[in-house]
Structures are given as C-alpha cells and as structure tokens.
Design an enzyme around this catalytic site. Structure first.
Site, PDB file in Angstrom:
ATOM      1  N   ARG A   1      11.063  -0.348  11.259  1.00 32.01           N
ATOM      2  CA  ARG A   1       9.958  -0.345  12.409  1.00 32.01           C
ATOM      3  C   ARG A   1      10.225  -1.370  13.538  1.00 32.01           C
ATOM      4  O   ARG A   1      10.383  -2.443  13.136  1.00 32.01           O
ATOM      5  CB  ARG A   1       8.518  -0.287  11.569  1.00 32.01           C
ATOM      6  CG  ARG A   1       8.464   0.664  10.985  1.00 32.01           C
ATOM      7  CD  ARG A   1       6.971   0.517   9.898  1.00 32.01           C
ATOM      8  NE  ARG A   1       6.074  -0.182  10.686  1.00 32.01           N
ATOM      9  CZ  ARG A   1       4.919  -0.276   9.965  1.00 32.01           C
ATOM     10  NH1 ARG A   1       4.505   0.185   8.790  1.00 32.01           N
ATOM     11  NH2 ARG A   1       3.926  -0.819  10.443  1.00 32.01           N
TER      12      ARG A   1
ATOM     13  N   ARG B   1      11.827  -5.110   5.259  1.00 28.56           N
ATOM     14  CA  ARG B   1      11.381  -3.742   4.812  1.00 28.56           C
ATOM     15  C   ARG B   1      12.208  -2.484   5.831  1.00 28.56           C
ATOM     16  O   ARG B   1      12.403  -2.756   6.719  1.00 28.56           O
ATOM     17  CB  ARG B   1       9.847  -3.454   5.107  1.00 28.56           C
ATOM     18  CG  ARG B   1       9.460  -2.004   5.270  1.00 28.56           C
ATOM     19  CD  ARG B   1       7.923  -1.798   5.294  1.00 28.56           C
ATOM     20  NE  ARG B   1       7.280  -2.199   6.295  1.00 28.56           N
ATOM     21  CZ  ARG B   1       5.717  -2.290   6.383  1.00 28.56           C
ATOM     22  NH1 ARG B   1       5.287  -1.841   5.540  1.00 28.56           N
ATOM     23  NH2 ARG B   1       5.220  -2.723   7.453  1.00 28.56           N
TER      24      ARG B   1
ATOM     25  N   ARG C   1      -0.647  -9.021  13.116  1.00 32.67           N
ATOM     26  CA  ARG C   1      -1.440  -8.041  12.481  1.00 32.67           C
ATOM     27  C   ARG C   1      -2.075  -8.470  11.312  1.00 32.67           C
ATOM     28  O   ARG C   1      -3.159  -7.989  10.930  1.00 32.67           O
ATOM     29  CB  ARG C   1      -0.112  -6.918  11.953  1.00 32.67           C
ATOM     30  CG  ARG C   1       0.257  -5.913  12.926  1.00 32.67           C
ATOM     31  CD  ARG C   1       1.679  -5.546  12.910  1.00 32.67           C
ATOM     32  NE  ARG C   1       1.931  -4.875  11.441  1.00 32.67           N
ATOM     33  CZ  ARG C   1       3.095  -4.509  10.944  1.00 32.67           C
ATOM     34  NH1 ARG C   1       4.151  -5.010  11.622  1.00 32.67           N
ATOM     35  NH2 ARG C   1       3.265  -3.864   9.885  1.00 32.67           N
TER      36      ARG C   1
ATOM     37  N   ARG D   1      -9.776   0.754   8.771  1.00 35.70           N
ATOM     38  CA  ARG D   1      -9.167  -0.588   9.200  1.00 35.70           C
ATOM     39  C   ARG D   1     -10.174  -1.488  10.168  1.00 35.70           C
ATOM     40  O   ARG D   1     -10.101  -2.578  10.220  1.00 35.70           O
ATOM     41  CB  ARG D   1      -8.293  -0.447  10.105  1.00 35.70           C
ATOM     42  CG  ARG D   1      -6.705  -1.295   9.558  1.00 35.70           C
ATOM     43  CD  ARG D   1      -5.725  -0.828  10.521  1.00 35.70           C
ATOM     44  NE  ARG D   1      -4.526  -1.372  10.381  1.00 35.70           N
ATOM     45  CZ  ARG D   1      -3.634  -0.804   9.620  1.00 35.70           C
ATOM     46  NH1 ARG D   1      -3.502   0.159   8.980  1.00 35.70           N
ATOM     47  NH2 ARG D   1      -2.323  -1.441   9.680  1.00 35.70           N
TER      48      ARG D   1
ATOM     49  N   LYS E   1       0.732  -1.035   0.057  1.00 31.03           N
ATOM     50  CA  LYS E   1      -0.017  -0.068  -0.036  1.00 31.03           C
ATOM     51  C   LYS E   1       0.787   1.297   0.110  1.00 31.03           C
ATOM     52  O   LYS E   1       0.684   2.002  -0.968  1.00 31.03           O
ATOM     53  CB  LYS E   1      -0.935   0.004   1.162  1.00 31.03           C
ATOM     54  CG  LYS E   1      -1.795  -1.140   1.261  1.00 31.03           C
ATOM     55  CD  LYS E   1      -2.657  -1.212   2.547  1.00 31.03           C
ATOM     56  CE  LYS E   1      -1.990  -1.198   3.959  1.00 31.03           C
ATOM     57  NZ  LYS E   1      -1.179  -2.370   4.023  1.00 31.03           N
TER      58      LYS E   1
HETATM   59  P1  ADP Z   1       0.929  -1.954   7.954  1.00 34.36           P
HETATM   60  O1  ADP Z   1       0.435  -1.342   6.679  1.00 34.36           O
HETATM   61  O2  ADP Z   1       2.367  -2.388   7.818  1.00 34.36           O
HETATM   62  O3  ADP Z   1       0.087  -2.759   8.655  1.00 34.36           O
HETATM   63  P2  ADP Z   1       0.548   0.720   9.122  1.00 34.36           P
HETATM   64  O4  ADP Z   1       1.652   1.744   9.092  1.00 34.36           O
HETATM   65  O5  ADP Z   1      -0.955   0.771   8.244  1.00 34.36           O
HETATM   66  O6  ADP Z   1       1.348  -0.764   8.968  1.00 34.36           O
HETATM   67  O7  ADP Z   1       0.011   0.659  10.619  1.00 34.36           O
HETATM   68  C1  ADP Z   1       1.020   0.489  11.798  1.00 34.36           C
HETATM   69  C2  ADP Z   1       0.020   0.336  13.118  1.00 34.36           C
HETATM   70  O8  ADP Z   1      -0.366   1.488  13.249  1.00 34.36           O
HETATM   71  C3  ADP Z   1      -0.826  -0.661  13.049  1.00 34.36           C
HETATM   72  O9  ADP Z   1      -0.453  -2.024  13.564  1.00 34.36           O
HETATM   73  C4  ADP Z   1      -2.080  -0.158  14.096  1.00 34.36           C
HETATM   74  O10 ADP Z   1      -1.297  -0.339  15.561  1.00 34.36           O
HETATM   75  C5  ADP Z   1      -1.860   1.364  14.010  1.00 34.36           C
HETATM   76  N1  ADP Z   1      -2.778   1.779  13.109  1.00 34.36           N
HETATM   77  C6  ADP Z   1      -2.573   2.365  11.605  1.00 34.36           C
HETATM   78  N2  ADP Z   1      -3.657   2.723  11.057  1.00 34.36           N
HETATM   79  C7  ADP Z   1      -4.508   2.363  12.148  1.00 34.36           C
HETATM   80  C8  ADP Z   1      -6.005   2.281  11.744  1.00 34.36           C
HETATM   81  N3  ADP Z   1      -6.701   2.871  10.745  1.00 34.36           N
HETATM   82  N4  ADP Z   1      -6.792   1.970  13.038  1.00 34.36           N
HETATM   83  C9  ADP Z   1      -6.218   1.455  14.101  1.00 34.36           C
HETATM   84  N5  ADP Z   1      -5.051   1.346  14.058  1.00 34.36           N
HETATM   85  C10 ADP Z   1      -3.926   1.801  13.014  1.00 34.36           C
HETATM   86  P1  ADP Z   2       2.327  -1.892   3.180  1.00 32.42           P
HETATM   87  O1  ADP Z   2       2.326  -0.174   3.170  1.00 32.42           O
HETATM   88  O2  ADP Z   2       1.054  -2.459   2.484  1.00 32.42           O
HETATM   89  O3  ADP Z   2       2.553  -2.315   4.674  1.00 32.42           O
HETATM   90  P2  ADP Z   2       5.047  -1.532   1.909  1.00 32.42           P
HETATM   91  O4  ADP Z   2       4.510  -0.763   0.656  1.00 32.42           O
HETATM   92  O5  ADP Z   2       5.610  -0.956   2.995  1.00 32.42           O
HETATM   93  O6  ADP Z   2       3.593  -2.514   2.516  1.00 32.42           O
HETATM   94  O7  ADP Z   2       5.873  -2.619   1.417  1.00 32.42           O
HETATM   95  C1  ADP Z   2       6.206  -3.559   2.153  1.00 32.42           C
HETATM   96  C2  ADP Z   2       7.741  -4.035   1.771  1.00 32.42           C
HETATM   97  O8  ADP Z   2       7.471  -4.940   0.539  1.00 32.42           O
HETATM   98  C3  ADP Z   2       8.619  -3.026   1.430  1.00 32.42           C
HETATM   99  O9  ADP Z   2       9.790  -3.519   1.710  1.00 32.42           O
HETATM  100  C4  ADP Z   2       8.374  -2.787  -0.146  1.00 32.42           C
HETATM  101  O10 ADP Z   2       9.611  -2.264  -0.572  1.00 32.42           O
HETATM  102  C5  ADP Z   2       8.326  -4.438  -0.529  1.00 32.42           C
HETATM  103  N1  ADP Z   2       7.476  -4.417  -1.669  1.00 32.42           N
HETATM  104  C6  ADP Z   2       6.129  -3.613  -1.886  1.00 32.42           C
HETATM  105  N2  ADP Z   2       5.462  -4.228  -2.937  1.00 32.42           N
HETATM  106  C7  ADP Z   2       6.242  -5.006  -3.368  1.00 32.42           C
HETATM  107  C8  ADP Z   2       6.054  -5.932  -4.691  1.00 32.42           C
HETATM  108  N3  ADP Z   2       5.061  -5.882  -5.544  1.00 32.42           N
HETATM  109  N4  ADP Z   2       6.939  -6.997  -4.814  1.00 32.42           N
HETATM  110  C9  ADP Z   2       7.975  -7.360  -4.058  1.00 32.42           C
HETATM  111  N5  ADP Z   2       8.374  -6.165  -2.780  1.00 32.42           N
HETATM  112  C10 ADP Z   2       7.270  -5.179  -2.465  1.00 32.42           C
END
Ligand code: ADP
Ligand code: ADP
Ligand code: ZN
Length: 214
Positions: free
Chosen positions: A161, A127, A172, A88, A13
């Site tokens: 992170r 990541r 998660r 979410r 994302k």
């Molecule tokens: P990822 O896409 O890797 O799951 P995010 O950066 O979106 O991670 O979120 C990291 C953490 O921040 C989540 O595990 C949660 O604890 C919190 N968080 C982020 N967005 C939300 C949301 N919309 N509602 C509740 N908690 C959230």
């Molecule tokens: P999200 O925001 O959904 O949690 P990220 O965009 O941070 O996910 O992507 C998670 C990890 O995977 C990052 O290290 C990113 O560089 C890698 N990544 C993202 N998209 C792809 C893909 N299509 N193929 C391989 N690796 C990817």
C-alpha cells in the site's frame, strides 16, 4: 453475530478478520478495502478518497457509512458481520447504531486488539498482500510457505500500500488516538468490550478471539 475489530493500523484486524471468515463463515466489512477498491476502479468516491488516504487522514463519515450501508443491504441477515476499520470516529459509531437497527442487527462484541505502537511501525512497513486474493503477508512475521507464491491461491503477484510508510503510519496512529480511541468508552458502558493481546502470535490471537465468540 456482529462484531467490531478495533485497533490501530497494523494491529492485525485484517489478518484476524480473514481467519474469522474462514472459521465462522462471517463476512469482513473493511472500509479500507472498499475505499481501495473504489480508488482502483476510479469511481467518484475513489477519486475523492485517494489523496486523503495517501495522507493518512480520514475519509468523510458519510462516505464510509454509505459503503457499509450498501454492504449490509447486500448481505443476508444470517451472516455475521466483522466490522474492520469502521467505525473510526464517534460520529461513525453513532451512524453504525442506526444502520444496525435499520437492518435488524445488533452488536455482540467489540474486540480491542491491544498492541505496542513501536512494533506497529515494523508491522506496517513490512506488510504486503496477495494481489489476487488479498491474503495478508509480512516480510518477517508471515512469509508464504513457498517463497513468492500465495498460500491461498497460488498467485505470484503481491502488492504494497502507498500509505504503508513510516511517516504516514505515525500520523495514522495519532489519528487513531485522537479520533478512534474515544469511541471505546461508549461501548464499554454497554459491557460489550473485550481486550485481546494483539502482540501474541497470529494463531494465539485467533484462539483468544474464538474464546470470546464462544
Ligand atoms: P489500517 O487498518 O492499516 O489503518 P485501513 O485499510 O483500515 O488501514 O484504512 C486505510 C485508510 O482508509 C485510512 O487511513 C483512511 O484514510 C481510510 N479509511 C478506512 N476506513 C475509514 C473509516 N471508517 N473512516 C474514515 N476513513 C477511513
Ligand atoms: P490491520 O488490518 O489492523 O491494519 P493487518 O492484519 O494488515 O493489520 O496486519 C499488519 C501486518 O502485521 C501484516 O503484514 C500482518 O501479516 C502482520 N501481523 C498481523 N498480526 C500479527 C501478529 N499477531 N504478529 C506478527 N505480525 C502480525
Ligand atoms: Zn492469493
């Protein structure tokens, strides 16, 4: 145009949101990034959120919705929003409808990144991001062109992170399945959901999303 990028942690994302900002002048609204900024700044919201985030649980619907409301207030009505990591829960989806109406906006697409869960653990544990500009990288899938130097801004500082470890990631994903996936049927009923193969190469995923946005 306002869109939601939906998918479990590591689906891509953030990576795709950054590319959409560059190509379409849209604005990424990532509640995860906003919360991390609050933690770093030591604000009351950040102090409350830190332990919850480290445990891979969800921060309250009210807190994240207030963050989104503030961003929408600050944003011009002509800039498209990319909701990344929000909504979410079903409650957040309901609140978002109200916020969009209040700001005179509406949702055009919900784009679901379809991914394989086992591959996600490898994505998340590898990541890292640029500490200066936030550009995303990966130990195996997306290294900077020059080792140790950010492609976008030239910084040599990177960060990982605290919640990107295997145990928290598995939790998660479970939270995603039980709390977040249930928001999809409501959007499906409105006919605005598109699915994209999130296991494809980063550039191919971007092309697929571009095709949906038209
Ligand atoms: P990822 O896409 O890797 O799951 P995010 O950066 O979106 O991670 O979120 C990291 C953490 O921040 C989540 O595990 C949660 O604890 C919190 N968080 C982020 N967005 C939300 C949301 N919309 N509602 C509740 N908690 C959230
Ligand atoms: P999200 O925001 O959904 O949690 P990220 O965009 O941070 O996910 O992507 C998670 C990890 O995977 C990052 O290290 C990113 O560089 C890698 N990544 C993202 N998209 C792809 C893909 N299509 N193929 C391989 N690796 C990817
Ligand atoms: Zn950078």
């Amino acid at each position: 145009m306002d869109i939601i990028l939906l998918g479990p942690p590591g689906a891509g994302k953030g990576t795709q949101a950054h590319r959409l900002m560059e190509h379409h002048g849209m604005r990424q609204l990532s509640t995860g990034d906003m919360l991390r900024a609050a933690v770093k700044a030591g604000t009351p919201v950040g102090i409350k959120a830190k332990a919850i985030m480290d445990a891979g649980e969800l921060v309250s619907d009210e807190i994240v919705s207030e963050l989104i409301d503030a961003e929408l207030t600050a944003m011009g009505p002509d800039t498209g929003a990319i909701f990344d990591g929000y909504p979410r829960t079903e409650k957040q989806a309901e609140i978002l409808d109200g916020l969009l109406a209040k700001h005179g906006r509406s949702l055009d697409h919900v784009i679901e990144l379809d991914v394989d869960e086992d591959a996600l653990v490898a994505r998340i544990t590898g990541r890292y991001t640029c500490a200066n500009c936030g550009e995303g990288y990966h130990d195996t899938f997306k290294q900077p062109e020059v080792e140790g130097v950010c492609d976008k801004c030239g910084s040599t500082e990177f960060k990982r992170r605290p919640d990107d470890n295997e145990e928290t990631v598995r939790h998660r994903m479970q939270v995603y399945r039980s709390e977040t996936a249930p928001i999809l049927p409501g959007y499906e009923a409105r006919g605005i959901v598109s699915r994209v193969d999130g296991m494809a190469a980063i550039g191919d995923v971007t092309h697929a999303i571009d095709a949906i946005l038209g």
